[in-house]
Design a protein around this motif. Structure first.
Motif, PDB file in Angstrom:
ATOM      1  N   TRP A   1       0.914  -1.267  -0.067  1.00 29.20           N
ATOM      2  CA  TRP A   1       0.065   0.003   0.094  1.00 29.20           C
ATOM      3  C   TRP A   1       0.836   1.314  -0.068  1.00 29.20           C
ATOM      4  CZ3 TRP A   1      -5.440   0.490   2.138  1.00 29.20           C
ATOM      5  CH2 TRP A   1      -6.213  -0.506   1.749  1.00 29.20           C
ATOM      6  N   GLU A   2       1.803   1.412   0.932  1.00 28.59           N
ATOM      7  CA  GLU A   2       2.877   2.380   0.787  1.00 28.59           C
ATOM      8  C   GLU A   2       3.300   2.587  -0.324  1.00 28.59           C
ATOM      9  OE1 GLU A   2       3.956   2.476   5.753  1.00 28.59           O
ATOM     10  OE2 GLU A   2       5.318   1.624   4.159  1.00 28.59           O
ATOM     11  N   ARG A   3       3.829   1.579  -1.108  1.00 27.44           N
ATOM     12  CA  ARG A   3       4.585   1.663  -2.478  1.00 27.44           C
ATOM     13  C   ARG A   3       3.785   2.261  -3.746  1.00 27.44           C
ATOM     14  NH1 ARG A   3       6.720  -2.826  -2.186  1.00 27.44           N
ATOM     15  NH2 ARG A   3       5.292  -3.909  -3.716  1.00 27.44           N
ATOM     16  N   VAL A   4       2.375   2.062  -3.747  1.00 24.10           N
ATOM     17  CA  VAL A   4       1.246   2.131  -4.695  1.00 24.10           C
ATOM     18  C   VAL A   4       0.823   3.411  -4.430  1.00 24.10           C
ATOM     19  CG1 VAL A   4      -0.961   1.552  -5.629  1.00 24.10           C
ATOM     20  CG2 VAL A   4       0.702  -0.501  -4.941  1.00 24.10           C
ATOM     21  N   LEU A   5       0.458   3.875  -3.113  1.00 23.58           N
ATOM     22  CA  LEU A   5       0.130   5.112  -2.762  1.00 23.58           C
ATOM     23  C   LEU A   5       0.795   6.015  -2.524  1.00 23.58           C
ATOM     24  CD1 LEU A   5      -2.860   3.665  -0.315  1.00 23.58           C
ATOM     25  CD2 LEU A   5      -3.190   4.793  -2.615  1.00 23.58           C
ATOM     26  N   GLY A   6       2.251   5.811  -2.463  1.00 23.36           N
ATOM     27  CA  GLY A   6       3.161   6.898  -2.115  1.00 23.36           C
ATOM     28  C   GLY A   6       3.126   7.447  -0.826  1.00 23.36           C
TER      29      GLY A   6
ATOM     30  N   ASP B   1      -6.501   2.219   7.865  1.00 24.58           N
ATOM     31  CA  ASP B   1      -6.635   3.330   7.045  1.00 24.58           C
ATOM     32  C   ASP B   1      -7.632   2.937   5.759  1.00 24.58           C
ATOM     33  OD1 ASP B   1      -5.477   4.878   8.975  1.00 24.58           O
ATOM     34  OD2 ASP B   1      -3.253   4.778   8.143  1.00 24.58           O
ATOM     35  N   ASN B   2      -8.149   3.716   5.368  1.00 33.44           N
ATOM     36  CA  ASN B   2      -9.140   3.534   4.082  1.00 33.44           C
ATOM     37  C   ASN B   2      -8.464   3.804   2.774  1.00 33.44           C
ATOM     38  OD1 ASN B   2     -11.192   4.423   2.124  1.00 33.44           O
ATOM     39  ND2 ASN B   2     -12.505   3.155   3.547  1.00 33.44           N
ATOM     40  N   PHE B   3      -8.316   3.135   1.977  1.00 22.83           N
ATOM     41  CA  PHE B   3      -7.591   3.159   0.676  1.00 22.83           C
ATOM     42  C   PHE B   3      -7.975   4.187  -0.008  1.00 22.83           C
ATOM     43  CE2 PHE B   3      -7.801   2.395  -4.062  1.00 22.83           C
ATOM     44  CZ  PHE B   3      -6.336   2.240  -4.287  1.00 22.83           C
TER      45      PHE B   3
ATOM     46  N   GLY C   1     -14.593  -3.774   1.837  1.00 21.91           N
ATOM     47  CA  GLY C   1     -13.864  -3.205   2.918  1.00 21.91           C
ATOM     48  C   GLY C   1     -12.610  -2.645   2.206  1.00 21.91           C
ATOM     49  N   SER C   2     -12.084  -1.205   2.445  1.00 20.05           N
ATOM     50  CA  SER C   2     -11.143  -0.766   1.955  1.00 20.05           C
ATOM     51  C   SER C   2     -10.043  -0.729   2.594  1.00 20.05           C
ATOM     52  CB  SER C   2     -11.595   0.653   1.112  1.00 20.05           C
ATOM     53  OG  SER C   2     -12.394   1.182   2.054  1.00 20.05           O
ATOM     54  N   THR C   3      -9.686  -1.337   3.536  1.00 19.40           N
ATOM     55  CA  THR C   3      -8.913  -1.528   4.488  1.00 19.40           C
ATOM     56  C   THR C   3      -7.645  -2.717   4.438  1.00 19.40           C
ATOM     57  OG1 THR C   3      -9.688  -2.429   6.372  1.00 19.40           O
ATOM     58  CG2 THR C   3     -10.176  -0.101   6.238  1.00 19.40           C
ATOM     59  N   ILE C   4      -6.559  -2.642   4.997  1.00 22.10           N
ATOM     60  CA  ILE C   4      -5.520  -3.842   4.944  1.00 22.10           C
ATOM     61  C   ILE C   4      -6.313  -4.948   5.974  1.00 22.10           C
ATOM     62  CG2 ILE C   4      -3.338  -4.502   5.850  1.00 22.10           C
ATOM     63  CD1 ILE C   4      -2.413  -1.651   4.874  1.00 22.10           C
ATOM     64  N   GLU C   5      -7.042  -4.395   6.963  1.00 24.28           N
ATOM     65  CA  GLU C   5      -7.678  -5.398   7.856  1.00 24.28           C
ATOM     66  C   GLU C   5      -8.643  -6.299   6.979  1.00 24.28           C
ATOM     67  OE1 GLU C   5      -8.802  -5.120  12.411  1.00 24.28           O
ATOM     68  OE2 GLU C   5      -9.986  -4.076  11.171  1.00 24.28           O
ATOM     69  N   SER C   6      -9.430  -5.654   6.391  1.00 25.89           N
ATOM     70  CA  SER C   6     -10.574  -6.352   5.362  1.00 25.89           C
ATOM     71  C   SER C   6      -9.815  -7.184   4.233  1.00 25.89           C
ATOM     72  CB  SER C   6     -11.619  -5.376   5.107  1.00 25.89           C
ATOM     73  OG  SER C   6     -11.127  -4.409   4.330  1.00 25.89           O
ATOM     74  N   LEU C   7      -8.679  -6.672   3.738  1.00 26.54           N
ATOM     75  CA  LEU C   7      -8.336  -7.194   2.572  1.00 26.54           C
ATOM     76  C   LEU C   7      -7.539  -8.437   3.110  1.00 26.54           C
ATOM     77  CD1 LEU C   7      -8.125  -6.804  -0.447  1.00 26.54           C
ATOM     78  CD2 LEU C   7      -5.624  -5.699  -0.192  1.00 26.54           C
TER      79      LEU C   7
END
Length: 845
Positions: free
Chosen positions: A516-521, A529-531, A564-570
């Protein structure tokens, strides 16, 4: 609505039926050879759900329960094999046919929300498909009726393979439709007379196999299969277990219609059917995977070689063993000739039952794989479902998550002429990622062969090796997770979100955080945290999902970010694995608390993540739903108006389950708008009110382009595409174009070459239908030069209530991304608020 329920209690009804039916005599028949094999396998593994055959119907309309129950009762009397049970008599198995009652319990889910109903219904259907049968007690047909709403039901049917096959399912549905039509007030059923029953066939088969013809066919097959490998060794992810588990899964992909047509044309020039072409390509794939020149595949055939059997339910299907020699590195066109000869020869000797073939061959038996064939290939051409009286019926797909073979590939042509590849596989051998890559490789071969059928098999294998090198197939493993976790740098300090920050708990969540950090910068991302709050949009979502799939080795649906747009839900989605189910027709994005809901109308197969971003700007109090059917997108051929209407009616049924009465508020973009337009027309024809139709930067379909400019754009775009090809390919292309146009001139063909021509300029007979609902239009500052210059994008000619135009300073592609989506959301909220106030004052006044 279910009508006509009896005044008798259910217990009284059952006792009355049993008393009426119990007087019928028992009829005893031998087992057919196919039945005997399944009976023997059931003795080894009692109640194996792999031999359950599930099928379901999605019924819309005023269902009459009594009529459906009477129809099934008569259907079972017509096909008495459905009343059979299996016992032993003097040490040999027999089938006993006697009158019996098969119950159809009704499960009411109407008190639950739409999404919950769909989820629970699917769970009930899958559990039913996995529930074992007892062959000795019967019955071997189970029914359940699931009530989703007043006029929407699911009919779940599961039957044991020992009394039914795929052909029989079509007969059952056809006969049931005719009988239901009669019992619900239609004309008297005119079903063809059945001169024999399955028991008579089984008795005849036993007599036939004792004849000389059986011996001659057996000698043919012994010669053809002499020295064939006992096992096709495919690369697998897991060690083959000592006994077959029959646990399975399936995957499906679509095939472009143009590609299928090109393959059919290629086959026709070589006097080969499309089935032969698809089978030859599939065997080429198996050759590339195994490195073997001796490829053996099973093919199911109907086994109904007499006209008396065509309308009969039973277990007739037979398996042909097709063996192909790949030695000598032939060109594919030559290999196809080999496959054609093998197939025609096999069908000329198709009378020998597979069970007798195994008996004659007497291969070394193993509990870990099936005898003679472990890989199957089949082709299915689906037909449209018949009408059930006043009900509309569509297939309801569910399965038992089992697999009878290591691998089964199915080429499907559905009722809408769309083509699919479906693979069913043993999960004890193969992981999801490997079989996803296998489907990709099959599609790569199909495209390569359609383009250059003269290529040798070794060149086609090299084509797959290049594809694999470009996108390696990753397999999930704990060692990968551990090594990746160990290599992770220390977690950076979170930013201003530190008050809500929750860090990763395990290696998988750590991997997802880094992706997520790499893709979203963005640094310091927590698992809650919500995508979309972090700046995510549809393109970034596609990249995110792609990287996650490579890391963990399993498919992650893009729509997971809707739910669900969080790492937890993914993480939960990834851990669910095969149990993940696709989005229902209606997806709740915001539950909301008051006011009218807003419905986003989306065509099948299109990325709709932008509406998730919009929902956040609309606010949690605004109810917001997405309507999107399953299926591929239609990017090549345009939808017809009738197709738009069909989708619209399906969407209306789903929408009214959420909101039974208007006013309705609809929003769409591109083809979603054209579906929504048909929904507005249908709803108003039903006397319902539509509050507004929201249109995002989309013209009306018909007569919205300046014809000569559109033609010029088509020519320029075509030249741009061709200019990227090698010079020889460009020359070949223009020769083909010239030849094609000359043929049209000589044959005086006037139909448009391009189907889009007829869609955009349908002719003088076209008269647009107008609707009362107002249109709220969100448009960008610039439109394509070949479009009609109109500030309202031609919607003024469709609505009788005017067009409210809002300028959004964004390109068409960016409309559902920030910041444009926030502007659109605010305008939609304001419009909803104004209309709600108007409704309130109208009630007060």
């Amino acid at each position: 609505m279910i009508e006509g329920t009896s005044n008798l209690l259910a217990v009284d009804q059952k006792e009355l039926l049993v008393s009426l039916l119990s007087g019928g005599p028992k009829r005893v028949f031998p087992l057919s050879l196919a039945q005997q094999r399944l009976w023997f396998l059931d003795q080894l593994v009692p109640g194996n759900p792999a031999y359950n055959v599930p099928f379901g119907l999605h019924l819309h309309g005023n269902l009459k329960l009594n009529a459906l129950e009477l129809s099934f009762r008569e259907l079972i009397r017509r096909h008495e094999i459905l009343c059979a049970r299996f016992e032993t008599d003097a040490g040999r198995p027999v089938q006993i046919v006697e009158d019996s009652v098969i119950e159809m319990p009704v499960i009411d889910l109407t008190g639950k929300g739409r999404a919950r109903r769909q989820e629970e219904a699917y769970k009930i259907a899958v559990e039913e498909a996995r529930t074992p049968f007892n062959l000795s007690t019967g019955p071997l047909l189970r029914l359940k009726l699931i009530r989703l709403s007043e006029d929407e039901h699911l009919l779940v049917c599961v039957v044991h393979h020992i009394v039914c096959d795929g052909w029989s399912l079509e007969i059952l549905v056809r006969d049931l439709a005719v009988l239901y039509d009669q019992h619900s007030g239609g004309p008297v059923a005119s079903l063809a007379y059945l001169p024999i029953q399955y028991g008579d066939y089984a008795k005849w088969q036993r007599e036939w196999v004792a004849g000389d013809l059986l011996v001659s066919q057996a000698q043919y097959w012994k010669q053809k299969l002499a020295g064939a490998p006992a096992l096709l060794h495919l690369p697998s992810d897991f060690v083959r277990p000592p006994e077959q588990t029959y646990d399975g899964a399936s995957q499906i992909i679509s095939i472009p219609k143009q590609l299928v047509q090109a393959l059919a044309d290629f086959g026709r020039k070589r006097r080969a059917t499309l089935f032969m072409v698809m089978l030859a390509v599939f065997k080429t794939l198996l050759h590339s995977y195994t490195g073997s020149d001796d490829i053996v595949v099973g093919v199911p055939v109907a086994g109904r070689n007499s006209i008396e059997l065509e309308d009969l339910v039973g277990f007739f299907v037979n398996t042909l063993v097709l063996r192909t020699d790949f030695s000598g590195d032939p060109q594919f066109s030559d290999l196809l000739l080999r496959e054609r000869e093998v197939t025609l020869d096999a069908f000329a000797h198709a009378d020998l039952p597979f069970e007798k073939l195994v008996e004659f061959l007497n291969p070394v038996r193993s509990m870990s794989y099936g005898p003679v064939v472990q890989v199957m290939f089949s082709a299915v051409r689906a037909t449209k479902l018949p009408k059930f009286g006043n009900l509309s019926a569509s297939p309801y797909i569910f399965n038992s998550r089992t697999a009878l073979f290591d691998l089964s590939m199915e080429f499907i042509e559905d009722a809408e002429n769309q083509c699919w590849l479906r693979v069913e596989y043993a999960t004890s051998l193969f992981g999801h990622a490997r079989l996803a890559k296998l489907l990709d490789h099959y599609l790569t071969l199909l495209k390569g062969i359609a383009a250059r059928p003269e290529l040798r098999i070794s060149s086609l294998v090299s084509l797959l090796e290049q594809d694999t090198a470009a996108t390696p197939c990753s397999v999930q493993s704990s060692s990968y997770l551990e090594s990746t976790s160990a290599a992770l740098p220390a977690q950076e300090l979170p930013d201003s979100r530190s008050a809500k920050y929750v860090g990763p708990h395990d290696p998988l969540e750590q991997i997802l955080v880094r992706i997520w950090e790499r893709v979203l910068g963005v640094s310091g991302i927590g698992i809650r945290d919500n995508f979309f709050d972090l700046g995510g949009h549809s393109l970034l979502a596609a990249r995110l999902v792609s990287e996650v799939e490579k890391a963990v080795g399993c498919r992650v649906p893009l729509s997971a970010l809707f739910r669900g747009s969080t790492i937890e839900s993914l993480t939960e989605v990834i851990c669910q694995g095969a149990s993940w189910s696709p989005d229902p027709l209606v997806t709740e994005i915001n539950a909301g608390k008051h006011g009218f809901p807003l419905f986003a109308i989306v065509q099948p197969g299109i990325d709709a993540l932008g509406y998730a971003i919009m929902a956040r700007h609309l606010g949690a109090e605004q109810s917001f739903y997405k309507l999107q059917a399953h299926g591929p997108s239609c990017q090549i051929d345009p939808y017809t108006i009738e197709e738009f209407r069909t989708i619209a009616r399906e969407y209306i049924a789903g929408m009214r389950a959420i909101q039974p009465k208007g006013p309705y508020f609809l929003l769409g973009m591109c083809n979603g708008v054209h579906i929504a337009e048909q929904m507005v027309l249908e709803l108003e024809a039903q006397g319902q009110e539509v509050g507004y139709l929201g249109v995002i930067d989309t013209y009306v379909r018909q007569y919205s382009q300046v014809r000569w400019l559109a033609y010029l754009e088509s020519l320029l775009q075509g030249r741009r595409n061709v200019s990227r090809l090698p010079l020889a390919a460009q020359v070949s292309h223009y020769k083909q174009v010239l030849k094609h146009r000359l043929r049209r001139v000589l044959q005086r063909e006037t139909e448009p070459i391009n189907p889009w021509t007829k869609a955009v300029w349908p002719g003088k007979e076209f008269q647009p239908r107008r609707f009362r609902a107002p249109v709220i239009l969100f448009k960008g500052p610039r439109q394509l030069y070949f479009m009609v210059k109109d500030n309202e994008l031609c919607w003024g000619g469709r609505t009788r209530s005017g067009v409210e135009v809002h300028m959004v300073h964004s390109s068409h592609e960016e409309m559902l991304r920030e910041p444009a989506v926030q502007v659109i959301a605010q305008q939609l909220k304001d419009a909803l608020h104004r209309l709600e106030q108007r409704q309130f004052f109208a009630r007060v006044g």
